[in-house]
Write a protein that holds these residues in place. Structure first.
Motif, short mmCIF file in Angstrom:
data_model
loop_
_atom_site.label_atom_id
_atom_site.label_comp_id
_atom_site.label_asym_id
_atom_site.label_seq_id
_atom_site.Cartn_x
_atom_site.Cartn_y
_atom_site.Cartn_z
N LYS A 122 0.78 -1.42 0.18
CA LYS A 122 -0.52 -0.17 0.41
C LYS A 122 0.80 0.93 0.19
N VAL A 123 1.15 1.79 -1.35
CA VAL A 123 2.43 2.79 -0.90
C VAL A 123 0.83 3.98 -0.99
N MET A 124 1.87 5.04 0.09
CA MET A 124 1.63 6.59 0.40
C MET A 124 2.82 7.30 -0.41
N PRO A 125 2.60 7.38 -2.04
CA PRO A 125 3.64 8.66 -2.05
C PRO A 125 4.61 9.75 -1.28
N VAL A 126 3.49 10.07 -1.03
CA VAL A 126 4.04 11.51 0.14
C VAL A 126 3.92 11.76 1.65
N SER A 127 4.88 12.60 2.17
CA SER A 127 4.32 12.42 3.82
C SER A 127 4.07 13.14 3.78
N VAL A 128 3.28 14.24 4.57
CA VAL A 128 2.34 15.62 5.27
C VAL A 128 2.62 15.93 6.41
N THR A 129 2.99 16.48 6.81
CA THR A 129 2.74 17.13 8.66
C THR A 129 2.20 18.61 8.64
N LEU A 130 1.31 19.02 9.57
CA LEU A 130 1.28 20.09 9.68
C LEU A 130 1.01 20.87 10.67
N PHE A 131 1.94 21.81 10.80
CA PHE A 131 2.47 23.04 11.90
C PHE A 131 1.41 24.10 12.02
N ALA A 132 1.96 24.72 12.46
CA ALA A 132 1.24 25.90 13.88
C ALA A 132 1.90 26.44 14.83
N ASN A 133 1.82 28.06 14.69
CA ASN A 133 3.05 28.52 15.72
C ASN A 133 2.24 29.75 15.98
N SER A 134 2.42 29.97 17.15
CA SER A 134 2.12 31.46 17.29
C SER A 134 3.35 32.26 18.32
N ALA A 135 3.29 33.76 17.53
CA ALA A 135 5.22 34.25 18.27
C ALA A 135 4.02 35.67 18.96
N MET A 136 5.36 35.98 19.67
CA MET A 136 4.86 37.90 20.16
C MET A 136 6.10 38.11 20.79
N ASN A 137 5.61 39.61 20.05
CA ASN A 137 6.78 40.33 20.38
C ASN A 137 6.66 41.27 21.51
N MET A 138 8.46 40.93 21.85
CA MET A 138 8.42 41.08 23.53
C MET A 138 8.78 43.34 23.81
N LEU A 139 8.91 43.78 22.95
CA LEU A 139 9.46 44.87 23.02
C LEU A 139 8.62 45.56 24.00
N ARG A 140 9.88 46.24 25.04
CA ARG A 140 8.97 47.07 25.40
C ARG A 140 8.11 48.36 24.71
N ASP A 141 7.04 48.42 24.82
CA ASP A 141 6.27 49.88 24.30
C ASP A 141 5.10 50.78 25.25
N ASP A 142 5.09 51.94 25.68
CA ASP A 142 4.30 52.62 26.19
C ASP A 142 3.10 52.62 25.60
N ARG A 143 2.50 52.59 24.77
CA ARG A 143 1.59 52.70 23.81
C ARG A 143 0.60 51.85 24.99
N SER A 144 -0.76 52.34 25.46
CA SER A 144 -1.63 51.14 26.22
C SER A 144 -2.58 50.95 25.03
N TRP A 145 -2.64 51.02 24.46
CA TRP A 145 -3.82 50.18 22.89
C TRP A 145 -2.60 49.00 22.44
N TYR A 146 -0.70 48.65 22.40
CA TYR A 146 -0.41 48.28 22.37
C TYR A 146 -0.26 46.52 22.95
N THR A 147 -1.66 46.13 23.39
CA THR A 147 -1.88 44.77 23.81
C THR A 147 -1.33 44.19 24.10
N VAL A 148 -1.10 43.20 23.88
CA VAL A 148 -0.74 41.64 24.07
C VAL A 148 -1.49 40.89 22.88
N PRO A 149 -2.95 41.08 22.37
CA PRO A 149 -2.85 40.25 21.11
C PRO A 149 -2.52 41.02 20.15
N ARG A 150 -2.66 42.17 20.18
CA ARG A 150 -2.06 43.52 19.02
C ARG A 150 -0.14 42.42 19.10
#
Length: 296
Positions: free
Chosen positions: A129-157
């Motif tokens: 039973k030949v499977m011709p390819v491999s498939v891997t699913l990938f998901a990533n989340s990244a957060m900018n951690m620079l200091r910022d005093d702007r009140s609207w620059y919240t974690v979700p943003r």
């Protein structure tokens, strides 16, 4: 009478011998039963160059990954052709099972903290039973951690998300190719002319040179309708050296970033104008938990 009995036995036995011989011939012509055999080592690392491969480590394996990029080669002798500058990412990856891998990392570009999950959904096989390819699913989340005093620059943003389907085939012991449809979602963009979603299609491959070395290539084409202003397609060329528990990867690329949001959606350098970053990855594997079924 004795002669007649011998003749009778020989006559009865002949069809039986003929039948046994015929069955033997038919048995020898049957194709040997084979079971599906998974294709091993499509790539030698969880990374092709900047991006991920379909590979996941064996269950219970911890991977310590150091990714490093110097400055651009065309920055001149004053900056020692880029060696005076550096970007660094340190990462840890762990294989929960043979199919499921999780990871976390920290980059000094925008002081980004990232985490990912990777699942090997389909594996290339040979056999009945030949499977011709491999498939891997990938998901990533990244957060900018620079200091910022702007009140609207919240974690979700500060958050960005990356999703990929990694589709690869090992065509021979020496050649493996991979296709990488990619979506980058950015919660915050520069202005309302920019799309929050960036679509790209990646292409990559590995050509084995010797038992322990290979040439790698990687390219991400940005879909024009979602392409961020000023960004370029990421191109990278690499050379891998396997040394026991280490995989040492040297490369040249027009992107200094080492996570998907950075090198897919925010590459600014022009490879053919000399905006080339020399860099390397070092992978070190540790077995921290014995694989189930192999415990003493």
């Amino acid at each position: 009478m004795a002669s007649f009995l011998v003749f009778l036995l020989a006559t009865c036995a002949a069809p039986a011998w003929a039948q046994d011989d015929l069955l033997g011939q038919l048995e020898s012509q049957k194709p040997a039963a084979t079971t599906p055999e998974p294709v091993a080592a499509t790539f030698k690392s969880t990374r092709l160059i900047s991006g991920h491969t379909v590979e996941t480590p064996g269950q219970g394996t911890l991977v310590f990954l150091i990714s490093h990029r110097f400055g651009t080669i065309n920055s001149g002798a004053y900056n020692f052709f880029g060696l005076d500058q550096a970007a660094l990412r340190l990462g840890l990856e762990y294989a929960v099972t043979d199919k499921l891998e999780i990871g976390i990392g920290r980059s000094n570009i925008e002081k980004t903290l990232d985490g990912f999950v990777k699942y090997r959904a389909i594996r290339q096989t040979t056999g009945s039973k030949v499977m011709p390819v491999s498939v891997t699913l990938f998901a990533n989340s990244a957060m900018n951690m620079l200091r910022d005093d702007r009140s609207w620059y919240t974690v979700p943003r500060r958050l960005t998300y990356s999703y990929q389907a990694l589709i690869a085939r090992k065509f021979s012991p020496n050649l493996s190719l991979q296709l990488m449809p990619t979506l980058i979602h950015r919660n915050l963009v520069q202005d309302n002319t920019q799309s929050n979603d960036v679509y790209a299609i990646g292409f990559g491959g590995r050509q084995k040179l010797t038992k322990r070395t290979s040439l790698n290539a990687e390219y991400f084409y940005l879909v024009q309708s979602s392409k961020p202003t000023g960004s370029r397609n990421a191109l990278a060329l690499g050379f891998d050296i396997e040394t026991g528990g280490h995989v040492f990867q040297l490369h040249l690329t027009n992107s200094q970033g080492m996570i998907e949001n950075h090198f897919v959606a925010n590459t600014r350098g022009n490879f053919f104008d000399g905006d080339i970053y020399f860099g390397f990855n070092v992978n070190r594997n540790f077995t921290v938990r014995a694989k189930e079924g192999f415990r003493k």
